[in-house]
Design a protein around this motif. Structure first.
Motif, mmCIF file in Angstrom:
data_model
loop_
_atom_site.group_PDB
_atom_site.id
_atom_site.type_symbol
_atom_site.label_atom_id
_atom_site.label_comp_id
_atom_site.label_asym_id
_atom_site.label_seq_id
_atom_site.Cartn_x
_atom_site.Cartn_y
_atom_site.Cartn_z
ATOM 1 N N LEU A 3 35.150 41.518 45.279
ATOM 2 C CA LEU A 3 35.903 41.852 43.729
ATOM 3 C C LEU A 3 34.976 40.712 43.090
ATOM 4 O O LEU A 3 34.841 41.103 41.618
ATOM 5 C CB LEU A 3 37.279 42.282 44.072
ATOM 6 C CG LEU A 3 38.086 43.171 44.429
ATOM 7 C CD1 LEU A 3 38.940 43.489 45.069
ATOM 8 C CD2 LEU A 3 37.586 44.293 43.588
ATOM 9 N N ILE A 4 35.443 38.941 43.342
ATOM 10 C CA ILE A 4 35.571 38.195 42.353
ATOM 11 C C ILE A 4 33.549 38.233 42.219
ATOM 12 O O ILE A 4 33.572 37.586 40.960
ATOM 13 C CB ILE A 4 36.185 37.429 43.233
ATOM 14 C CG1 ILE A 4 37.699 36.899 43.508
ATOM 15 C CG2 ILE A 4 35.700 35.661 42.789
ATOM 16 C CD1 ILE A 4 38.151 35.741 44.098
ATOM 17 N N TRP A 15 33.106 40.625 39.401
ATOM 18 C CA TRP A 15 33.097 40.567 38.284
ATOM 19 C C TRP A 15 32.600 39.385 38.162
ATOM 20 O O TRP A 15 32.280 39.712 36.554
ATOM 21 C CB TRP A 15 34.684 39.406 38.738
ATOM 22 C CG TRP A 15 35.717 39.214 36.652
ATOM 23 C CD1 TRP A 15 35.758 39.581 36.421
ATOM 24 C CD2 TRP A 15 35.451 37.568 36.807
ATOM 25 N NE1 TRP A 15 36.706 39.174 35.103
ATOM 26 C CE2 TRP A 15 36.009 38.017 35.412
ATOM 27 C CE3 TRP A 15 35.197 36.644 37.450
ATOM 28 C CZ2 TRP A 15 36.300 36.387 34.639
ATOM 29 C CZ3 TRP A 15 35.723 35.655 36.897
ATOM 30 C CH2 TRP A 15 35.525 35.262 35.340
ATOM 31 N N TRP A 53 42.098 39.676 58.956
ATOM 32 C CA TRP A 53 42.514 38.989 58.431
ATOM 33 C C TRP A 53 41.556 38.097 56.798
ATOM 34 O O TRP A 53 41.396 37.764 55.740
ATOM 35 C CB TRP A 53 43.410 37.617 57.855
ATOM 36 C CG TRP A 53 44.834 38.559 58.064
ATOM 37 C CD1 TRP A 53 45.639 38.123 59.937
ATOM 38 C CD2 TRP A 53 45.558 39.176 56.737
ATOM 39 N NE1 TRP A 53 46.698 38.703 58.934
ATOM 40 C CE2 TRP A 53 46.752 39.492 57.356
ATOM 41 C CE3 TRP A 53 45.515 39.283 56.165
ATOM 42 C CZ2 TRP A 53 47.895 40.022 57.089
ATOM 43 C CZ3 TRP A 53 45.671 40.110 55.252
ATOM 44 C CH2 TRP A 53 47.586 40.237 56.440
ATOM 45 N N ALA A 104 29.095 44.731 44.242
ATOM 46 C CA ALA A 104 31.082 44.121 45.343
ATOM 47 C C ALA A 104 30.850 45.259 46.048
ATOM 48 O O ALA A 104 31.892 44.964 46.847
ATOM 49 C CB ALA A 104 31.542 44.447 43.873
ATOM 50 N N CYS A 163 38.712 39.449 57.237
ATOM 51 C CA CYS A 163 37.894 40.305 56.473
ATOM 52 C C CYS A 163 38.521 40.935 54.752
ATOM 53 O O CYS A 163 38.623 41.495 53.793
ATOM 54 C CB CYS A 163 37.353 41.633 57.431
ATOM 55 S SG CYS A 163 36.286 41.513 58.851
ATOM 56 N N ALA A 164 40.303 40.736 55.541
ATOM 57 C CA ALA A 164 40.529 41.342 54.052
ATOM 58 C C ALA A 164 39.961 40.100 53.179
ATOM 59 O O ALA A 164 40.985 40.504 51.465
ATOM 60 C CB ALA A 164 42.088 41.707 54.217
ATOM 61 N N GLY A 165 40.461 38.983 53.062
ATOM 62 C CA GLY A 165 39.511 37.633 52.043
ATOM 63 C C GLY A 165 38.162 37.940 51.364
ATOM 64 O O GLY A 165 38.445 37.392 50.469
ATOM 65 N N VAL A 189 37.293 41.118 51.279
ATOM 66 C CA VAL A 189 37.977 42.269 49.693
ATOM 67 C C VAL A 189 37.946 41.363 49.195
ATOM 68 O O VAL A 189 36.678 42.113 47.764
ATOM 69 C CB VAL A 189 38.238 43.275 50.658
ATOM 70 C CG1 VAL A 189 38.809 43.924 49.427
ATOM 71 C CG2 VAL A 189 37.935 43.865 51.766
ATOM 72 N N VAL A 190 38.289 40.709 49.230
ATOM 73 C CA VAL A 190 38.542 40.074 47.326
ATOM 74 C C VAL A 190 37.694 38.846 47.123
ATOM 75 O O VAL A 190 37.278 39.306 45.944
ATOM 76 C CB VAL A 190 39.887 38.739 47.657
ATOM 77 C CG1 VAL A 190 40.358 38.037 46.592
ATOM 78 C CG2 VAL A 190 40.999 39.698 48.429
ATOM 79 N N VAL A 191 36.785 38.850 48.046
ATOM 80 C CA VAL A 191 35.630 37.614 47.703
ATOM 81 C C VAL A 191 34.791 38.934 46.992
ATOM 82 O O VAL A 191 33.764 38.741 45.547
ATOM 83 C CB VAL A 191 34.710 36.795 48.585
ATOM 84 C CG1 VAL A 191 33.622 36.670 48.504
ATOM 85 C CG2 VAL A 191 35.364 35.691 49.080
ATOM 86 N N MET A 251 32.372 44.705 50.144
ATOM 87 C CA MET A 251 33.839 45.551 50.430
ATOM 88 C C MET A 251 33.980 46.160 51.362
ATOM 89 O O MET A 251 34.570 46.025 52.008
ATOM 90 C CB MET A 251 34.662 45.388 49.358
ATOM 91 C CG MET A 251 34.827 44.812 48.485
ATOM 92 S SD MET A 251 35.783 45.321 47.115
ATOM 93 C CE MET A 251 34.687 45.919 45.917
#
Length: 76
Positions: A53-54, A57, A43, A19, A45-47, A49-51, A23
């Protein structure tokens, strides 16, 4: 300080490392794209970052987290 109970796990697992690497790469690329004024890629790359995290998890739930069944801690 030492912990008498043992190491509670500070993210030294494949899930955490994966992760963080995703990120960190996304933030580095996002910074580069921001410098070159490419807002769509910033934007994206911002997405990413969320990927990251997922993915972390999901890997933790799959047993690659600190207390997971597929993780073996290493001595320091």
């Amino acid at each position: 300080m030492s912990n008498p109970i043992g190491d509670p796990g500070h993210g030294h697992s494949p899930a955490a490392w994966t992760a963080v690497i995703i990120m960190l790469g996304a933030i580095a690329l996002g910074t580069l794209f921001f410098w070159f004024e490419l807002p769509v890629l910033v934007w994206a790359c911002a997405g990413l970052v969320v990927v990251g995290l997922i993915v972390g998890w999901i890997l933790a739930k799959a047993g690659y987290g600190v207390n997971g069944s597929k993780y073996t801690p290493k001595e320091h």
